[in-house]
Design a protein around this motif. Structure first.
Motif, PDB file in Angstrom:
ATOM      1  N   ALA A  36     -98.700 -45.892 -23.904  1.00 17.96           N
ATOM      2  CA  ALA A  36     -99.752 -44.999 -23.418  1.00 17.96           C
ATOM      3  C   ALA A  36    -101.137 -45.596 -23.644  1.00 17.96           C
ATOM      4  CB  ALA A  36     -99.645 -43.642 -24.111  1.00 17.96           C
ATOM      5  N   LYS A  37    -101.305 -46.347 -24.722  1.00 16.38           N
ATOM      6  CA  LYS A  37    -102.601 -46.941 -25.050  1.00 16.38           C
ATOM      7  C   LYS A  37    -102.795 -48.322 -24.432  1.00 16.38           C
ATOM      8  CE  LYS A  37    -103.512 -44.679 -29.508  1.00 16.38           C
ATOM      9  NZ  LYS A  37    -102.480 -43.642 -29.508  1.00 16.38           N
ATOM     10  N   SER A  38    -101.775 -48.829 -23.753  1.00 18.96           N
ATOM     11  CA  SER A  38    -101.838 -50.191 -23.216  1.00 18.96           C
ATOM     12  C   SER A  38    -102.620 -50.237 -21.910  1.00 18.96           C
ATOM     13  CB  SER A  38    -100.423 -50.728 -22.972  1.00 18.96           C
ATOM     14  OG  SER A  38     -99.850 -50.135 -21.809  1.00 18.96           O
ATOM     15  N   SER A  39    -102.868 -51.456 -21.436  1.00 26.10           N
ATOM     16  CA  SER A  39    -103.539 -51.650 -20.154  1.00 26.10           C
ATOM     17  C   SER A  39    -102.551 -51.972 -19.039  1.00 26.10           C
ATOM     18  CB  SER A  39    -104.558 -52.796 -20.272  1.00 26.10           C
ATOM     19  OG  SER A  39    -103.899 -54.007 -20.630  1.00 26.10           O
ATOM     20  N   PHE A  40    -101.280 -51.748 -19.296  1.00 25.55           N
ATOM     21  CA  PHE A  40    -100.233 -52.049 -18.320  1.00 25.55           C
ATOM     22  C   PHE A  40    -100.275 -51.018 -17.194  1.00 25.55           C
ATOM     23  CE2 PHE A  40     -95.444 -52.047 -17.424  1.00 25.55           C
ATOM     24  CZ  PHE A  40     -95.542 -53.108 -16.540  1.00 25.55           C
ATOM     25  N   VAL A  41    -100.277 -51.467 -15.973  1.00 25.43           N
ATOM     26  CA  VAL A  41    -100.447 -50.565 -14.842  1.00 25.43           C
ATOM     27  C   VAL A  41     -99.273 -49.606 -14.678  1.00 25.43           C
ATOM     28  CG1 VAL A  41     -99.417 -52.091 -13.097  1.00 25.43           C
ATOM     29  CG2 VAL A  41    -101.232 -50.477 -12.438  1.00 25.43           C
ATOM     30  N   PHE A  42     -98.086 -50.002 -15.102  1.00 19.09           N
ATOM     31  CA  PHE A  42     -96.910 -49.140 -14.990  1.00 19.09           C
ATOM     32  C   PHE A  42     -96.546 -48.517 -16.341  1.00 19.09           C
ATOM     33  CE2 PHE A  42     -96.322 -52.283 -11.517  1.00 19.09           C
ATOM     34  CZ  PHE A  42     -96.397 -51.400 -10.446  1.00 19.09           C
ATOM     35  N   LYS A  43     -97.538 -48.179 -17.121  1.00 23.73           N
ATOM     36  CA  LYS A  43     -97.306 -47.645 -18.467  1.00 23.73           C
ATOM     37  C   LYS A  43     -96.509 -46.347 -18.437  1.00 23.73           C
ATOM     38  CE  LYS A  43    -101.751 -47.277 -19.316  1.00 23.73           C
ATOM     39  NZ  LYS A  43    -102.955 -47.003 -20.135  1.00 23.73           N
ATOM     40  N   ALA A  44     -96.728 -45.507 -17.432  1.00 26.65           N
ATOM     41  CA  ALA A  44     -95.999 -44.238 -17.357  1.00 26.65           C
ATOM     42  C   ALA A  44     -94.507 -44.480 -17.165  1.00 26.65           C
ATOM     43  CB  ALA A  44     -96.557 -43.373 -16.229  1.00 26.65           C
ATOM     44  N   ASP A  45     -94.156 -45.461 -16.347  1.00 24.74           N
ATOM     45  CA  ASP A  45     -92.743 -45.802 -16.149  1.00 24.74           C
ATOM     46  C   ASP A  45     -92.116 -46.265 -17.450  1.00 24.74           C
ATOM     47  OD1 ASP A  45     -92.173 -45.868 -13.012  1.00 24.74           O
ATOM     48  OD2 ASP A  45     -94.184 -46.628 -13.354  1.00 24.74           O
ATOM     49  N   LYS A  46     -92.838 -47.085 -18.199  1.00 23.21           N
ATOM     50  CA  LYS A  46     -92.324 -47.595 -19.470  1.00 23.21           C
ATOM     51  C   LYS A  46     -92.099 -46.455 -20.462  1.00 23.21           C
ATOM     52  CE  LYS A  46     -92.056 -52.100 -18.962  1.00 23.21           C
ATOM     53  NZ  LYS A  46     -90.796 -52.840 -19.213  1.00 23.21           N
ATOM     54  N   ALA A  47     -93.097 -45.573 -20.557  1.00 23.55           N
ATOM     55  CA  ALA A  47     -92.982 -44.442 -21.475  1.00 23.55           C
ATOM     56  C   ALA A  47     -91.825 -43.534 -21.084  1.00 23.55           C
ATOM     57  CB  ALA A  47     -94.285 -43.655 -21.489  1.00 23.55           C
ATOM     58  N   ASN A  48     -91.711 -43.269 -19.800  1.00 19.81           N
ATOM     59  CA  ASN A  48     -90.629 -42.403 -19.323  1.00 19.81           C
ATOM     60  C   ASN A  48     -89.264 -43.049 -19.531  1.00 19.81           C
ATOM     61  OD1 ASN A  48     -89.894 -39.887 -17.935  1.00 19.81           O
ATOM     62  ND2 ASN A  48     -89.186 -41.245 -16.300  1.00 19.81           N
ATOM     63  N   GLY A  49     -89.204 -44.365 -19.410  1.00 21.65           N
ATOM     64  CA  GLY A  49     -87.944 -45.067 -19.651  1.00 21.65           C
ATOM     65  C   GLY A  49     -87.478 -44.902 -21.085  1.00 21.65           C
ATOM     66  N   LEU A  50     -88.406 -44.942 -22.028  1.00 23.56           N
ATOM     67  CA  LEU A  50     -88.049 -44.739 -23.428  1.00 23.56           C
ATOM     68  C   LEU A  50     -87.609 -43.299 -23.676  1.00 23.56           C
ATOM     69  CD1 LEU A  50     -90.868 -46.817 -25.141  1.00 23.56           C
ATOM     70  CD2 LEU A  50     -88.417 -47.309 -25.204  1.00 23.56           C
ATOM     71  N   LEU A  51     -88.281 -42.344 -23.032  1.00 28.78           N
ATOM     72  CA  LEU A  51     -87.864 -40.945 -23.150  1.00 28.78           C
ATOM     73  C   LEU A  51     -86.443 -40.761 -22.620  1.00 28.78           C
ATOM     74  CD1 LEU A  51     -88.307 -37.929 -23.659  1.00 28.78           C
ATOM     75  CD2 LEU A  51     -89.464 -37.798 -21.436  1.00 28.78           C
ATOM     76  N   THR A  52     -86.148 -41.402 -21.498  1.00 32.30           N
ATOM     77  CA  THR A  52     -84.803 -41.314 -20.929  1.00 32.30           C
ATOM     78  C   THR A  52     -83.764 -41.895 -21.886  1.00 32.30           C
ATOM     79  OG1 THR A  52     -85.680 -41.464 -18.672  1.00 32.30           O
ATOM     80  CG2 THR A  52     -83.354 -42.001 -18.977  1.00 32.30           C
ATOM     81  N   ARG A  53     -84.094 -43.005 -22.522  1.00 34.19           N
ATOM     82  CA  ARG A  53     -83.178 -43.600 -23.506  1.00 34.19           C
ATOM     83  C   ARG A  53     -82.924 -42.644 -24.659  1.00 34.19           C
ATOM     84  NH1 ARG A  53     -85.677 -49.374 -24.833  1.00 34.19           N
ATOM     85  NH2 ARG A  53     -84.360 -49.146 -26.683  1.00 34.19           N
ATOM     86  N   MET A  54     -83.960 -41.955 -25.099  1.00 37.58           N
ATOM     87  CA  MET A  54     -83.799 -40.981 -26.177  1.00 37.58           C
ATOM     88  C   MET A  54     -82.871 -39.852 -25.745  1.00 37.58           C
ATOM     89  SD  MET A  54     -87.748 -40.698 -27.538  1.00 37.58           S
ATOM     90  CE  MET A  54     -87.387 -39.706 -28.999  1.00 37.58           C
ATOM     91  N   GLU A  55     -83.103 -39.338 -24.555  1.00 36.00           N
ATOM     92  CA  GLU A  55     -82.291 -38.218 -24.062  1.00 36.00           C
ATOM     93  C   GLU A  55     -80.835 -38.628 -23.883  1.00 36.00           C
ATOM     94  OE1 GLU A  55     -85.798 -35.907 -21.544  1.00 36.00           O
ATOM     95  OE2 GLU A  55     -84.605 -37.478 -20.582  1.00 36.00           O
ATOM     96  N   GLU A  56     -80.612 -39.832 -23.390  1.00 37.34           N
ATOM     97  CA  GLU A  56     -79.236 -40.313 -23.231  1.00 37.34           C
ATOM     98  C   GLU A  56     -78.556 -40.517 -24.580  1.00 37.34           C
ATOM     99  OE1 GLU A  56     -79.784 -43.807 -20.900  1.00 37.34           O
ATOM    100  OE2 GLU A  56     -79.856 -42.716 -18.973  1.00 37.34           O
TER     101      GLU A  56
END
Length: 332
Positions: free
Chosen positions: A186-206
């Protein structure tokens, strides 16, 4: 007559990590659909299918070499010559936490972690890094905001999972570790930061679905995902997807029996509406829908009002919205 106070309760009346490496925003990033690193290899070109047998310290054989490579990149910084290894692990963890807000905290934390790993391999088992140490390093990386820090944090998380799966019980990831990693994105300058964050959330849920209760997302998790969306940037497609990720995270909070939204949840969501929806009418329409929930939850405060004032064209229009929810314009 509303004065913008901090504790207003308006309710409806009725009712991988390589800091200093090439930035992940670059055109060569594999997530952007263009040429990236070779399939099946990590950022150092190491084959991901290679044997990951554990050594005496419970660390993948290639990991120490990775850290040393990282430290070579930071060796020019004067902090590297000033570090002293605390005499025991508890003081080391305190050092990591205390320094986590410094500009070069990520590099400093990696240096300390590398020393711990080297000493562990030499037989000093009392200095073997555990999940708390890794969490501190990941948190420090996120707060440092240097290029590549979030990638580094996620690689550390991957290493933790790998070591735990290979029998090192001290390395079991948990919600706090995942939250720190999501926050780093969330604090990074990566343009696809939301995808990365959501991917980690998905891993947690799985993982939770598979019985790993220690991975259960909490409100900090969802707020971090919403933050990643709210702080996204780019073209209309990127911003549209980022907003969907933020909104979906909010919806999960609303549907949860165990997680409750906070004022920060709504502040971030209104920020996402303001920054990611370009057309004024859809922006105001969405804000009005979310505001109804915010008032119902009794979470309106001055930070949320600041976002609303930026969303709506003028104060009169915002006042009209409040009146539609039963607010009569009085001082309370």
């Amino acid at each position: 007559g509303y004065d913008g106070g901090d504790s207003v309760d308006i309710r409806r009346t009725p009712g991988q990590w390589r800091c200093n490496s090439r930035d992940r925003d670059s055109d060569s990033d594999s997530d952007s659909g263009k040429k990236g690193r070779p399939k099946g290899r990590d950022m150092w070109g190491t084959s991901t299918s290679a044997s990951m047998s554990m050594n005496r310290g419970g660390v993948p054989p290639h990991t120490a070499a990775k850290y040393k490579k990282l430290l070579t990149d930071f060796s020019h910084h004067p902090l590297m010559n000033k570090l002293e290894l605390p005499p025991d692990i508890s003081k080391l963890q305190l050092s990591l936490t205390h320094d986590s807000g410094e500009e070069y905290a990520g590099e400093k934390a990696l240096q300390l972690l590398e020393r711990m790993m080297s000493l562990t391999e030499e037989g000093h088992k009392d200095l073997s890094p555990n999940s708390q140490v890794y969490c501190s390093v990941i948190s420090a990386l996120g707060k440092s905001r240097v290029r590549g820090a979030a990638d580094t944090a996620e690689q550390l998380l991957y290493d933790m999972e790998l070591m735990f799966d290979n029998g090192n019980d001290e390395m079991q990831p948990n919600t706090i570790v995942f939250n720190s990693c999501i926050d780093a994105w969330a604090k990074s300058s990566f343009v696809f930061k939301a995808d990365k964050a959501n991917g980690l959330l998905t891993r947690m849920e799985e993982a939770v679905s598979g019985g790993k209760i220690s991975y259960t997302p909490n409100i900090i998790t969802y707020n971090a995902v919403i933050s990643a969306g709210a702080n996204s940037f780019g073209n209309a497609n990127i911003k549209g997807k980022a907003f969907k990720i933020a909104l979906d995270a909010y919806k999960k909070v609303q549907l949860s029996q165990d997680v409750q939204p906070t004022t920060f949840t709504y502040t971030l969501l209104f920020k996402a509406i303001r920054k990611l929806i370009d057309s004024q009418h859809p922006k105001e329409s969405m804000a009005k829908k979310i505001l109804e929930n915010c008032l119902r939850d009794g979470l309106l405060n001055s930070h949320i009002l600041s976002q609303l004032n930026l969303i709506f064209d003028n104060p009169d229009k915002l006042l009209t919205v409040f009146k539609s929810f039963g607010y009569d314009g009085g001082d309370s």
